[in-house]
Motif scaffolding. Structure first.
Motif, mmCIF file in Angstrom:
data_model
loop_
_atom_site.group_PDB
_atom_site.id
_atom_site.type_symbol
_atom_site.label_atom_id
_atom_site.label_comp_id
_atom_site.label_asym_id
_atom_site.label_seq_id
_atom_site.Cartn_x
_atom_site.Cartn_y
_atom_site.Cartn_z
ATOM 1 N N ASN A 169 0.813 -1.210 0.000
ATOM 2 C CA ASN A 169 0.000 0.000 0.000
ATOM 3 C C ASN A 169 0.848 1.263 0.000
ATOM 4 N N THR A 170 1.984 1.225 0.703
ATOM 5 C CA THR A 170 2.852 2.401 0.756
ATOM 6 C C THR A 170 3.481 2.680 -0.601
ATOM 7 N N ARG A 171 4.033 1.671 -1.243
ATOM 8 C CA ARG A 171 4.724 1.911 -2.512
ATOM 9 C C ARG A 171 3.734 2.232 -3.631
ATOM 10 N N GLU A 172 2.542 1.646 -3.616
ATOM 11 C CA GLU A 172 1.572 1.939 -4.674
ATOM 12 C C GLU A 172 0.952 3.313 -4.494
ATOM 13 N N GLN A 173 0.742 3.739 -3.235
ATOM 14 C CA GLN A 173 0.270 5.102 -2.985
ATOM 15 C C GLN A 173 1.301 6.122 -3.469
ATOM 16 N N ALA A 174 2.587 5.847 -3.227
ATOM 17 C CA ALA A 174 3.635 6.772 -3.675
ATOM 18 C C ALA A 174 3.645 6.895 -5.196
ATOM 19 N N LEU A 175 3.388 5.796 -5.898
ATOM 20 C CA LEU A 175 3.336 5.850 -7.357
ATOM 21 C C LEU A 175 2.148 6.682 -7.828
ATOM 22 N N VAL A 176 0.970 6.452 -7.262
ATOM 23 C CA VAL A 176 -0.222 7.213 -7.645
ATOM 24 C C VAL A 176 -0.017 8.698 -7.370
ATOM 25 N N ASP A 177 0.665 9.025 -6.289
ATOM 26 C CA ASP A 177 0.870 10.430 -5.926
ATOM 27 C C ASP A 177 1.683 11.192 -6.967
ATOM 28 N N THR A 178 2.434 10.494 -7.815
ATOM 29 C CA THR A 178 3.197 11.188 -8.853
ATOM 30 C C THR A 178 2.301 11.725 -9.958
ATOM 31 N N ASP A 179 1.092 11.165 -10.120
ATOM 32 C CA ASP A 179 0.148 11.647 -11.135
ATOM 33 C C ASP A 179 -1.254 11.208 -10.716
ATOM 34 N N PRO A 180 -1.800 11.849 -9.671
ATOM 35 C CA PRO A 180 -3.035 11.359 -9.050
ATOM 36 C C PRO A 180 -4.274 11.437 -9.930
ATOM 37 N N ASP A 181 -4.268 12.255 -10.978
ATOM 38 C CA ASP A 181 -5.451 12.423 -11.815
ATOM 39 C C ASP A 181 -5.372 11.632 -13.119
ATOM 40 N N ARG A 182 -4.384 10.775 -13.248
ATOM 41 C CA ARG A 182 -4.208 10.030 -14.492
ATOM 42 C C ARG A 182 -5.382 9.083 -14.747
ATOM 43 N N VAL A 183 -5.790 8.983 -16.035
ATOM 44 C CA VAL A 183 -6.824 8.045 -16.467
ATOM 45 C C VAL A 183 -6.256 7.189 -17.583
ATOM 46 N N PRO A 184 -6.176 5.828 -17.409
ATOM 47 C CA PRO A 184 -6.461 5.104 -16.168
ATOM 48 C C PRO A 184 -5.409 5.387 -15.114
ATOM 49 N N PRO A 185 -5.702 5.081 -13.841
ATOM 50 C CA PRO A 185 -4.758 5.418 -12.765
ATOM 51 C C PRO A 185 -3.489 4.591 -12.834
ATOM 52 N N LEU A 186 -2.458 5.060 -12.153
ATOM 53 C CA LEU A 186 -1.181 4.355 -12.128
ATOM 54 C C LEU A 186 -1.239 3.081 -11.294
ATOM 55 N N ALA A 187 -2.174 3.008 -10.365
ATOM 56 C CA ALA A 187 -2.381 1.808 -9.547
ATOM 57 C C ALA A 187 -3.779 1.900 -8.956
ATOM 58 N N THR A 188 -4.298 0.773 -8.506
ATOM 59 C CA THR A 188 -5.607 0.746 -7.855
ATOM 60 C C THR A 188 -5.406 0.598 -6.357
ATOM 61 N N LEU A 189 -5.847 1.594 -5.621
ATOM 62 C CA LEU A 189 -5.601 1.665 -4.180
ATOM 63 C C LEU A 189 -6.769 1.066 -3.398
ATOM 64 N N PRO A 190 -6.585 0.803 -2.105
ATOM 65 C CA PRO A 190 -7.681 0.266 -1.295
ATOM 66 C C PRO A 190 -8.954 1.098 -1.436
ATOM 67 N N TYR A 191 -10.102 0.381 -1.460
ATOM 68 C CA TYR A 191 -11.389 1.036 -1.660
ATOM 69 C C TYR A 191 -12.431 0.234 -0.885
ATOM 70 N N GLU A 192 -12.913 0.822 0.185
ATOM 71 C CA GLU A 192 -13.766 0.102 1.131
ATOM 72 C C GLU A 192 -15.134 -0.248 0.570
ATOM 73 N N ASP A 193 -15.753 0.651 -0.198
ATOM 74 C CA ASP A 193 -17.175 0.548 -0.517
ATOM 75 C C ASP A 193 -17.566 -0.774 -1.158
ATOM 76 N N THR A 194 -16.737 -1.316 -2.059
ATOM 77 C CA THR A 194 -17.105 -2.530 -2.792
ATOM 78 C C THR A 194 -16.277 -3.740 -2.382
ATOM 79 N N ALA A 195 -15.578 -3.629 -1.265
ATOM 80 C CA ALA A 195 -14.750 -4.744 -0.809
ATOM 81 C C ALA A 195 -15.625 -5.860 -0.258
ATOM 82 N N LEU A 196 -15.288 -7.092 -0.635
ATOM 83 C CA LEU A 196 -15.908 -8.283 -0.069
ATOM 84 C C LEU A 196 -14.789 -9.086 0.584
ATOM 85 N N MET A 197 -14.849 -9.204 1.905
ATOM 86 C CA MET A 197 -13.744 -9.762 2.678
ATOM 87 C C MET A 197 -14.072 -11.175 3.166
ATOM 88 N N GLY A 198 -14.566 -11.996 2.241
ATOM 89 C CA GLY A 198 -14.922 -13.350 2.635
ATOM 90 C C GLY A 198 -16.039 -13.319 3.657
#
Length: 408
Positions: A169-198
């Motif tokens: 999570n730390t290294r992927e957040q750092a990558l996204v922070d280099t271009d946070p508005d890119r489409v498609p994004p540089l990485a997919t970060l944690p997202y609670e709303d649609t998570a299914l955790m078994g």
């Protein structure tokens, strides 16, 4: 026949299953079933979207897939005696489609929804449906192509430790922070709303959902590697990061070309997989292994004849790149697409062929500055006509009355 430990009802949503799948990686996801070293067992899997794509002639569902929900994984499977530092040995005994759903799909994702390897050339959503006939597949959307599948799991891996999850999570957040508005994004970060955790529930599930790593990329534990040769008869050595290992699997493919270049690039399907597990105690240190080691199958389809297309590290605009394998393989793919258009295929059909058929991708040269030489090996035997170069030139074989489906 191996005992079925986890069943999947294709008429129910992932959230409604008796044993719920998970679509995030987190060390606290509870083990769904328990096995011992030496056990053989079967797991049933939904397609990677959880049933969001239908067998029809519209690509609206590809256009509208909610990528924050994928991939839906069956598991985790706890292996008795597995401890951090061990190697989990996984034999893929068998893998195939469900007998009540003998079809799969290939999608070209729209730029706004993830895109693909050639998004600049194919920015709109497309879909092709592939029917299964034993080991063979063909598509009503791409005529005069038929080939045996190298059926395999696109995604298989073990649960991460908390330390490893934090590293991701730390290294992927750092990558996204280099271009946070890119489409498609540089990485997919944690997202609670649609998570299914078994089968996690309540506040514990919400906390894990906020932290859980998305399943899109491969990582040190395996994950979404999309190695097409991990078919029946393969073996994988996975690092163990948590007690019990926590093996999960999904994203089954009937066939795929190297690179899975359309992003939804394989023939995606619901299916079943038979596995056998073993342990090598302390194996990570014994072999200095921190990422999986794969041993491919001996029973994959064998092709005798290929056309090989070359690409170098010079992009479509003529810009020279330094030893860039991504650019080189992209050019090899584009060269193959242009070649197939000579026979009447649309660019989108040719793109789908390269994503679904068992093409070989190679880094043929990576030391000759400034160009990497990447090659795409297209098996000629998958076509119902001759695609070879001759003095007479190409003959149009495909009419314009059929194409991959588009979104309306």
């Amino acid at each position: 026949m191996a005992e079925t430990l986890i069943s999947y009802d294709i008429n129910k949503a992932p959230e409604e299953q008796d044993i719920k799948p998970h679509n995030r990686w987190h060390p606290d996801i509870p083990m769904a079933v328990h096995v011992k070293p030496g056990d053989e067992f079967r797991l049933e899997c939904c397609d990677w979207t959880g049933g969001q794509v239908g067998n029809n002639d519209s690509a609206n569902d590809i256009r509208d897939v909610d990528l924050s929900k994928v991939h839906y994984l069956t598991g985790p499977v706890s292996v008795e005696g597995a401890e951090p530092g061990d190697l989990l040995v996984v034999d893929i005994l068998d893998v195939g489609p469900r007998q009540d759903q003998l079809w799969g799909f290939n999608g070209v994702f729209a730029r706004e929804n993830g895109g693909g390897f050639l998004t600049e050339h194919f920015p709109e959503a497309r879909k092709s449906i592939w029917d299964f006939h034993g080991i063979y597949t063909s598509s009503r959307h791409i005529p005069k192509v038929r080939f045996p599948g190298t059926i395999h799991p696109g995604l298989i891996g073990t649960l991460p430790s908390r330390e490893l999850l934090e590293t991701w999570n730390t290294r992927e957040q750092a990558l996204v922070d280099t271009d946070p508005d890119r489409v498609p994004p540089l990485a997919t970060l944690p997202y609670e709303d649609t998570a299914l955790m078994g089968d996690m529930k309540g506040e514990e599930a919400k906390r894990a959902a906020r932290e859980g790593a998305r399943t899109v990329p491969p990582r040190e534990h395996g994950g979404n590697c999309d190695i097409k040769n991990l078919s029946r008869g393969s073996r994988v050595y996975f690092p163990v990061y948590v007690k019990g290992a926590g093996l999960s699997v999904g994203d089954l493919h009937f066939s795929q070309g190297d690179g899975e270049i359309t992003f939804c690039g394989a023939i995606e399907m619901a299916g079943v997989i038979d596995l056998k597990v073993g342990l090598i105690k302390g194996g990570m240190q014994k072999y200095n292994i921190s990422s999986p080691v794969f041993q491919p199958s001996q029973v994959d389809p064998q092709f005798r004849d290929y056309l090989i297309f070359e690409g170098i590290s010079v992009d479509e605009q003529g810009k020279q790149h330094y030893l860039d394998a991504h650019v080189a393989y992209r050019q090899a793919c584009l060269n193959a697409i242009e070649y197939l258009k000579n026979f009447g295929y649309s660019g989108a059909q040719a793109y789908s062929i390269l994503g679904t058929a068992p093409v070989e991708g190679h880094i043929s040269g990576i030391v000759d500055i400034p160009n990497v030489c990447a090659t795409l090996w297209l098996p000629s035997e998958i076509f119902e006509f001759d695609i070879h170069i001759s003095d007479s030139g190409p003959t149009i074989e495909i009419g314009d009355d059929v194409d991959t489906s588009t979104a309306s």
